[in-house]
Scaffold this motif. Structure first.
Motif, PDB file in Angstrom:
ATOM      1  N   CYS A 216     182.379  13.226 100.981  1.00  0.00           N
ATOM      2  CA  CYS A 216     180.960  12.879 101.201  1.00  0.00           C
ATOM      3  C   CYS A 216     180.748  11.444 101.689  1.00  0.00           C
ATOM      4  O   CYS A 216     179.926  11.190 102.537  1.00  0.00           O
ATOM      5  N   ARG A 217     181.484  10.493 101.103  1.00  0.00           N
ATOM      6  CA  ARG A 217     181.253   9.078 101.437  1.00  0.00           C
ATOM      7  C   ARG A 217     182.532   8.456 102.016  1.00  0.00           C
ATOM      8  O   ARG A 217     182.932   7.353 101.662  1.00  0.00           O
ATOM      9  N   PHE A 218     183.136   9.205 102.928  1.00  0.00           N
ATOM     10  CA  PHE A 218     184.436   8.799 103.489  1.00  0.00           C
ATOM     11  C   PHE A 218     184.358   7.471 104.232  1.00  0.00           C
ATOM     12  O   PHE A 218     185.273   6.652 104.176  1.00  0.00           O
ATOM     13  N   ALA A 219     183.258   7.232 104.960  1.00  0.00           N
ATOM     14  CA  ALA A 219     183.172   6.008 105.770  1.00  0.00           C
ATOM     15  C   ALA A 219     182.994   4.795 104.860  1.00  0.00           C
ATOM     16  O   ALA A 219     183.573   3.722 105.110  1.00  0.00           O
ATOM     17  N   GLU A 220     182.199   4.957 103.790  1.00  0.00           N
ATOM     18  CA  GLU A 220     182.040   3.849 102.838  1.00  0.00           C
ATOM     19  C   GLU A 220     183.393   3.552 102.181  1.00  0.00           C
ATOM     20  O   GLU A 220     183.781   2.391 102.009  1.00  0.00           O
ATOM     21  N   ASN A 221     184.150   4.611 101.841  1.00  0.00           N
ATOM     22  CA  ASN A 221     185.479   4.401 101.252  1.00  0.00           C
ATOM     23  C   ASN A 221     186.393   3.667 102.244  1.00  0.00           C
ATOM     24  O   ASN A 221     187.131   2.746 101.878  1.00  0.00           O
ATOM     25  N   ALA A 222     186.317   4.077 103.517  1.00  0.00           N
ATOM     26  CA  ALA A 222     187.161   3.439 104.534  1.00  0.00           C
ATOM     27  C   ALA A 222     186.806   1.955 104.679  1.00  0.00           C
ATOM     28  O   ALA A 222     187.676   1.095 104.855  1.00  0.00           O
ATOM     29  N   TRP A 223     185.510   1.648 104.575  1.00  0.00           N
ATOM     30  CA  TRP A 223     185.081   0.249 104.697  1.00  0.00           C
ATOM     31  C   TRP A 223     185.675  -0.591 103.551  1.00  0.00           C
ATOM     32  O   TRP A 223     186.164  -1.707 103.775  1.00  0.00           O
ATOM     33  N   PHE A 224     185.645  -0.033 102.331  1.00  0.00           N
ATOM     34  CA  PHE A 224     186.236  -0.761 101.190  1.00  0.00           C
ATOM     35  C   PHE A 224     187.735  -0.986 101.416  1.00  0.00           C
ATOM     36  O   PHE A 224     188.271  -2.038 101.080  1.00  0.00           O
ATOM     37  N   TYR A 317     176.232  -3.886 106.360  1.00  0.00           N
ATOM     38  CA  TYR A 317     174.847  -3.986 105.884  1.00  0.00           C
ATOM     39  C   TYR A 317     174.621  -3.048 104.707  1.00  0.00           C
ATOM     40  O   TYR A 317     174.080  -3.436 103.666  1.00  0.00           O
ATOM     41  N   ARG A 318     175.053  -1.830 104.851  1.00  0.00           N
ATOM     42  CA  ARG A 318     174.822  -0.782 103.849  1.00  0.00           C
ATOM     43  C   ARG A 318     175.421  -1.185 102.489  1.00  0.00           C
ATOM     44  O   ARG A 318     174.744  -1.180 101.469  1.00  0.00           O
ATOM     45  N   ILE A 319     176.684  -1.558 102.524  1.00  0.00           N
ATOM     46  CA  ILE A 319     177.350  -1.861 101.260  1.00  0.00           C
ATOM     47  C   ILE A 319     176.898  -3.241 100.768  1.00  0.00           C
ATOM     48  O   ILE A 319     176.787  -3.477  99.572  1.00  0.00           O
ATOM     49  N   GLY A 320     176.572  -4.118 101.721  1.00  0.00           N
ATOM     50  CA  GLY A 320     176.033  -5.443 101.359  1.00  0.00           C
ATOM     51  C   GLY A 320     174.700  -5.334 100.649  1.00  0.00           C
ATOM     52  O   GLY A 320     174.405  -6.090  99.715  1.00  0.00           O
ATOM     53  N   GLN A 321     173.873  -4.393 101.048  1.00  0.00           N
ATOM     54  CA  GLN A 321     172.549  -4.247 100.419  1.00  0.00           C
ATOM     55  C   GLN A 321     172.705  -3.779  98.963  1.00  0.00           C
ATOM     56  O   GLN A 321     172.017  -4.261  98.063  1.00  0.00           O
ATOM     57  N   VAL A 322     173.655  -2.876  98.741  1.00  0.00           N
ATOM     58  CA  VAL A 322     173.904  -2.393  97.378  1.00  0.00           C
ATOM     59  C   VAL A 322     174.472  -3.544  96.519  1.00  0.00           C
ATOM     60  O   VAL A 322     174.047  -3.761  95.378  1.00  0.00           O
ATOM     61  N   ALA A 323     175.399  -4.302  97.113  1.00  0.00           N
ATOM     62  CA  ALA A 323     176.004  -5.426  96.375  1.00  0.00           C
ATOM     63  C   ALA A 323     174.942  -6.477  96.024  1.00  0.00           C
ATOM     64  O   ALA A 323     174.956  -7.074  94.939  1.00  0.00           O
ATOM     65  N   HIS A 343     177.415   3.243  97.423  1.00  0.00           N
ATOM     66  CA  HIS A 343     176.089   3.803  97.684  1.00  0.00           C
ATOM     67  C   HIS A 343     175.111   3.538  96.563  1.00  0.00           C
ATOM     68  O   HIS A 343     173.937   3.903  96.682  1.00  0.00           O
ATOM     69  N   ALA A 344     175.575   2.943  95.473  1.00  0.00           N
ATOM     70  CA  ALA A 344     174.692   2.861  94.307  1.00  0.00           C
ATOM     71  C   ALA A 344     175.142   1.771  93.345  1.00  0.00           C
ATOM     72  O   ALA A 344     176.308   1.388  93.322  1.00  0.00           O
ATOM     73  N   VAL A 345     174.164   1.331  92.552  1.00  0.00           N
ATOM     74  CA  VAL A 345     174.459   0.488  91.400  1.00  0.00           C
ATOM     75  C   VAL A 345     174.309   1.397  90.185  1.00  0.00           C
ATOM     76  O   VAL A 345     173.382   2.210  90.125  1.00  0.00           O
ATOM     77  N   TYR A 346     175.232   1.280  89.256  1.00  0.00           N
ATOM     78  CA  TYR A 346     175.216   2.142  88.067  1.00  0.00           C
ATOM     79  C   TYR A 346     174.955   1.256  86.848  1.00  0.00           C
ATOM     80  O   TYR A 346     175.803   0.452  86.460  1.00  0.00           O
TER      81      TYR A 346
END
Ligand SMILES: Cc1ncc(COP(=O)(O)O)c(C=O)c1O
Length: 466
Positions: A216-224, A317-323, A343-346
């Motif tokens: 589901c969140r493969f691109a976010e994982n790849a960015w990390f 931007y996406r992951i920066g906004q969550v951070a 994608h989220a803060v827990y």
């Protein structure tokens, strides 16, 4: 505070409003303290999910207009299939209306009662679909992934020790495949390292079983991976994706996340026999194999979204906004799982509300209070969602963590709105000691968190007088 730069400008806006506190009290009561039951027009900032809530780009809207609605072999399917083959590299591409349909069909053709599926952590629908076949969904997350306070770069990594132990306990004949969820949604949106993927893949090869990604969140994982893992800083997101998927034999995908669309999903497989059996089932349940429950325009929008999600400016931007939301919560003293996910803060409800026992759903209490204080909707990822029976003893087992997930829709909210969310969380912390636990008044047989109803323990108000 550093502002992640927005690689887009706003072309269309949607009016939202904040209903009064009195109305929020009434909504909460009527909803049985279940945020899934609250009408969306009564929500100001909706962080229930990042799934299907993305803002689409001008190019995606244009792609919708170009959708080919032919029943069979549409141009849109060809574009969809070819884009997915290019990014993921798998032979069979099977469209589905969303992620759980891909899961349900794969599990129906591959699992039988008594089988076991190891995963880092199964997402709720994945667990439910595994269990629906009579198989056991086994979480094999590494130790760091279970400790909300540990700052580690890849807390989604699977424990090879637990994986090996599963094969020893159940035997290879009962384990038709292994799954890896990237990023690990139920464990804090934490990434899996390529090092871990290589190790899991090698082990699977040794055992002779396929590795299937929940992508589901493969691109976010790849960015990390690009940002955090040695040796990958110079690799493109696409190169990293190619390496990731070359280690597996298929994936389930909800395009409602990293496909940047409001509906859609797919299943990719290498195995011809599984693909054939799934396709037969697809015709029965979803539709013809070239649309699988979607319109041609949906396929076109997914293909475009999958290209956009690989853009490093977008991902930064996406992951920066969550951070940034995480840093704001730190400044205000709101405890949350570390580090922030993709994608989220827990929020860590065990630490925020230590006086409420897990049997009284502390994360659900925080979620309800956050709505009351700010008209903000998050979602409980704790005992309401994940209590389950121990397969050996039949006892109720609570999950290790009690989390409130604030999932940030992609390209939707501004930094100011997320600052407001952080301030609303701080207000909940202030009234925290006066909040009372919740008890269930209605629950369905499966996936209870969607439709459950609750009330404050013993009746009365959720916030004790004081
Ligand atoms: C990790 C993971 N797997 C599977 C799913 C199911 O996808 P869908 O909601 O499209 O059925 C989700 C949805 O949130 C998810 O986060």
């Amino acid at each position: 505070m550093e502002m992640p730069f927005e690689p887009y400008r706003i072309k269309v806006v949607e009016k939202i409003q904040r209903v009064s506190r009195e109305e929020r009290v009434e909504h909460l009561k009527a909803a049985g303290y279940n945020l899934f039951r609250i009408p969306s027009e009564a929500i100001y900032v909706d962080l229930l999910t990042d799934s299907g809530t993305s803002a689409m780009s001008d190019l995606q809207w244009a792609a919708l207009m170009s959708g080919d609605e032919a029943y069979a072999c549409s141009k849109s399917f060809a574009i969809f299939r070819d884009t997915i083959r290019e990014i993921f590299g798998y032979k069979h591409v099977i469209p589905t209306h969303q992620g759980r349909a891909a899961e349900g069909m794969l599990f129906t053709v591959s699992l039988k009662p008594g089988d076991v599926v190891p995963n880092n952590i199964h997402f709720d629908t994945t667990r439910a679909n595994v269990e629906h076949t009579g198989a056991i969904a086994l979480d094999c997350i590494g130790p760091e992934g279970l400790d909300p306070a540990v700052e580690a770069p890849f807390k989604g990594d699977m424990s090879l020790t637990k994986l090996r132990a599963a094969f020893e306990k159940y035997g290879v004949d009962r384990i038709p495949f292994v799954m890896l969820t990237i990023t690990n949604n139920s464990g804090g949106g934490q990434p899996v390292s390529l090092g871990n993927m290589h190790a899991v893949s090698d082990f699977c090869r040794e055992m002779g079983v396929p590795l299937i990604y929940d992508a589901c969140r493969f691109a976010e994982n790849a960015w990390f991976i690009q940002q955090r893992e040695d040796g990958y800083a110079q690799k493109s997101i696409q190169e990293i994706c190619t390496e990731i998927f070359s280690l597996g034999q298929g994936c389930t995908m909800s395009a409602k996340k990293d496909g940047l669309v409001n509906i859609g999903g797919f299943l990719c497989l290498e195995d011809d026999e599984w693909a054939q059996r799934v396709t037969n089932l697809l015709i029965l349940r979803e539709g013809f194999p070239t649309y699988g429950g979607l319109a041609g325009r949906d396929l076109a929008a997914v293909a475009q979204g999958l290209r956009e999600v690989l853009d490093p400016d977008y991902l930064a931007y996406r992951i920066g906004q969550v951070a940034r939301l995480g840093r704001r919560l730190d400044e205000l003293g709101v405890p949350h799982l570390r580090p922030t996910g993709g994608h989220a803060v827990y929020l860590d409800a065990k630490r925020a509300l230590p006086h409420i026992p897990q049997a009284q759903f502390p994360a659900q209490v925080f979620t309800a209070a956050l709505y009351l204080e700010g008209a903000v909707r998050g979602v409980e990822i704790g005992s309401l969602m994940f209590d389950h029976k121990d397969p050996d003893t039949g006892e109720t087992v609570h999950p290790a963590m009690e989390l409130v997930r604030l999932a940030v829709p992609r390209r939707v909210y501004t930094h100011t709105q997320l600052d407001y969310v952080a301030e609303s969380c701080a207000k909940v912390m202030e009234i925290g000691p006066r909040l009372r636990g919740l008890e269930i008044t209605y629950e369905p047989p499966a996936l209870r968190h969607f439709t459950v109803k609750l009330k404050p323990v013993g009746g009365g108000k959720m916030i004790a007088e004081g």
